[in-house]
Design a protein around this motif. Structure first.
Motif, mmCIF file in Angstrom:
data_model
loop_
_atom_site.group_PDB
_atom_site.id
_atom_site.type_symbol
_atom_site.label_atom_id
_atom_site.label_comp_id
_atom_site.label_asym_id
_atom_site.label_seq_id
_atom_site.Cartn_x
_atom_site.Cartn_y
_atom_site.Cartn_z
ATOM 1 N N ALA A 71 31.009 -6.429 11.319
ATOM 2 C CA ALA A 71 30.639 -6.719 9.969
ATOM 3 C C ALA A 71 31.138 -5.724 9.062
ATOM 4 N N GLU A 72 31.893 -6.049 8.198
ATOM 5 C CA GLU A 72 32.368 -5.330 7.078
ATOM 6 C C GLU A 72 31.655 -5.298 5.829
ATOM 7 N N SER A 73 31.275 -3.794 5.435
ATOM 8 C CA SER A 73 30.349 -3.879 4.083
ATOM 9 C C SER A 73 31.137 -3.981 2.701
ATOM 10 N N ARG A 74 30.553 -4.369 1.566
ATOM 11 C CA ARG A 74 31.304 -4.104 0.441
ATOM 12 C C ARG A 74 31.815 -2.913 0.161
ATOM 13 N N ASP A 75 31.429 -1.669 0.686
ATOM 14 C CA ASP A 75 32.125 -0.330 0.599
ATOM 15 C C ASP A 75 33.235 -0.103 1.494
ATOM 16 N N LYS A 79 30.782 -2.221 10.604
ATOM 17 C CA LYS A 79 30.010 -1.951 12.002
ATOM 18 C C LYS A 79 30.257 -2.809 13.099
ATOM 19 N N PHE A 80 30.456 -2.300 14.106
ATOM 20 C CA PHE A 80 30.856 -2.915 15.477
ATOM 21 C C PHE A 80 29.662 -3.183 16.462
ATOM 22 N N LEU A 81 29.553 -4.412 16.867
ATOM 23 C CA LEU A 81 28.422 -4.378 17.980
ATOM 24 C C LEU A 81 29.262 -4.574 19.317
ATOM 25 N N PHE A 82 29.195 -3.608 19.982
ATOM 26 C CA PHE A 82 29.860 -3.824 21.418
ATOM 27 C C PHE A 82 28.971 -4.240 22.428
ATOM 28 N N GLY A 83 29.638 -4.897 23.395
ATOM 29 C CA GLY A 83 28.959 -5.385 24.484
ATOM 30 C C GLY A 83 29.240 -4.661 25.756
ATOM 31 N N PRO A 325 23.942 6.320 0.873
ATOM 32 C CA PRO A 325 23.979 5.429 2.175
ATOM 33 C C PRO A 325 25.315 4.336 2.152
ATOM 34 N N ARG A 326 25.837 4.401 3.319
ATOM 35 C CA ARG A 326 27.101 3.642 3.436
ATOM 36 C C ARG A 326 26.756 2.284 4.319
ATOM 37 N N GLY A 327 27.278 1.009 4.149
ATOM 38 C CA GLY A 327 26.976 -0.033 4.762
ATOM 39 C C GLY A 327 25.628 -0.341 4.777
ATOM 40 N N ASP A 328 24.899 -0.210 3.637
ATOM 41 C CA ASP A 328 23.373 -0.618 3.914
ATOM 42 C C ASP A 328 23.338 -1.861 3.689
ATOM 43 N N ASP A 329 24.318 -2.745 3.157
ATOM 44 C CA ASP A 329 24.228 -4.172 3.167
ATOM 45 C C ASP A 329 24.533 -4.775 4.370
ATOM 46 N N ILE A 330 25.068 -4.058 5.198
ATOM 47 C CA ILE A 330 25.367 -4.608 6.877
ATOM 48 C C ILE A 330 24.165 -3.797 7.476
#
Ligand code: SAH
Length: 355
Positions: A71-75, A79-83, A325-330
């Motif tokens: 997921a990429e934030s506006r800023d 964020k990666f979700l790794f399995g 706060p970085r990436g708070d939208d994601i």
């Protein structure tokens, strides 16, 4: 399942090669393939003999993490979700800034320390990450970068308590920082953040040159005890005594993180007490206005109250930053990483479908 070769330390790999009558210098070549060139198959390791490549392939695997979500934030924060191989998942966050590209990585699935304000705490403790799972977050995130981009800084501030997974974290740090066969990131550009496990902090500072961050979050035993159960075992006072005696190189400072919670630890009296607590320790303070998450009752203080708190520290000549706060939208900001929760990825259902 064959063991993942990336879980061997450099000396273990050298010992394996010597035992099999291969020259020890092969260890460096193999590690260069694994960590510098990010090889995913032994067959790619063209400067090794065919025989050695076959032998390695017979005994080991080269494990990988899968990217379950991105997921990429506006800023610009990603964020990666790794399995992981056993079906668990972890999060890592890539944070672009003007002169650096920082990756925030996890060291455990979940966390056992139960800090009152933290989303990861809600998961409870699932398990430690292996050293390859720690390092592969960097390797897989690096594959996603544009040409010419490079991760310059690592913060061990994702899910989990790195010092509660000491051995694997240390192996991963060795790989991150080795210039000859590892990722070649300077130790001072690797920052490890801890809830304050005193014996492991002392060990870490003797055994590595990484930068240290400590989650303080309060300037009195009573408040810290309420927010951080670990304070019962390692009190604020014992922690600060430990910090005063650490073998720090000249001019090196400890970063103290302080999450600002409205009405809990954000008053002028709290700030003044914090200055007193930090006395005698070469420190800088990172103020982190609380990042809300759905399961929490805490609130972020008003901007004016954050400024007022910061001003008290300035007035006492303490180096202080307010962490934006970085990436708070994601839901990628500090303390929001929570691996398994669905619907916290800052995307609409439609976007998720499109993934
Ligand atoms: N276990 C380690 C590292 C993980 S947390 C540690 O405690 O330091 C990284 C930082 O984010 C810690 O300082 C943590 O207290 C802080 N944090 C956790 N939840 C937060 C939240 N909701 N808002 C802001 N910071 C938070």
């Amino acid at each position: 399942m064959k063991p993942n070769i990336k879980d061997l330390s450099f000396s273990e790999l050298s010992a394996f090669l010597i035992e099999r009558k291969h020259p020890a210098y092969r260890a460096k070549q193999i590690c260069q393939w694994l960590f510098k060139k990010r090889a995913v198959a032994f067959s790619a390791m063209t400067n090794l003999s065919q025989g050695l490549r076959d032998e390695l392939a017979k005994d080991f695997s080269i494990g990988r993490l899968s990217i379950l979500r991105r997921a990429e934030s506006r800023d610009g924060t990603v964020k990666f979700l790794f399995g992981l191989a056993d079906g668990q998942s972890i999060e890592s966050v890539l944070i672009p800034e003007t002169n650096r590209l920082t990756l925030c990585i996890s060291t455990q699935v979940g966390c056992a320390y139960g800090c009152a304000f933290c989303a990861t705490a809600l998961l409870g403790f699932k398990r430690n990450l292996t050293s390859s799972e720690i390092i592969d977050q960097i390797i897989e995130a690096s594959r996603e970068l544009a040409a010419g981009q490079r991760i310059t800084n690592i913060v061990l501030m994702g899910m989990g308590e790195p010092l509660a997974n000491y051995a694997n974290t240390l192996r991963a740090i060795e790989i991150m920082t080795d210039g000859g066969w590892g990722l070649g990131i300077a130790p001072r550009r690797v920052t490890l953040s801890s809830v304050g496990l005193i014996p492991q902090i002392q060990k870490l500072m003797e055994e590595t040159n990484v930068s240290l961050a400590i989650s303080l979050h309060a300037a009195s035993e009573a408040v810290r005890g309420k927010l951080m159960p670990v304070n019962k075992k390692y009190s604020l006072q014992a922690l600060m005594d430990c910090c005063r005696n650490l073998p720090l190189p000249r001019r090196k400072r400890i970063t103290f993180e302080y999450v600002l919670l409205r009405g809990v630890n954000d008053s002028v009296a709290d700030a003044t007490a914090l200055c007193r607590v930090l006395g005698g320790v070469p420190s800088k303070v990172n103020l982190i206005p609380f990042n809300p998450h759905p399961e929490s009752e805490f609130e972020r203080p008003a901007d004016a109250d954050v400024k007022r708190f910061q001003q008290v520290l300035f007035d006492h000549n303490i180096q202080v930053n307010v962490r934006r706060p970085r990436g708070d939208d994601i839901a990628a900001a500090c303390g929001q990483l929570q691996g398994q929760a669905e619907g916290r990825w800052g995307e609409s259902a439609a976007q998720r479908e499109a993934c």
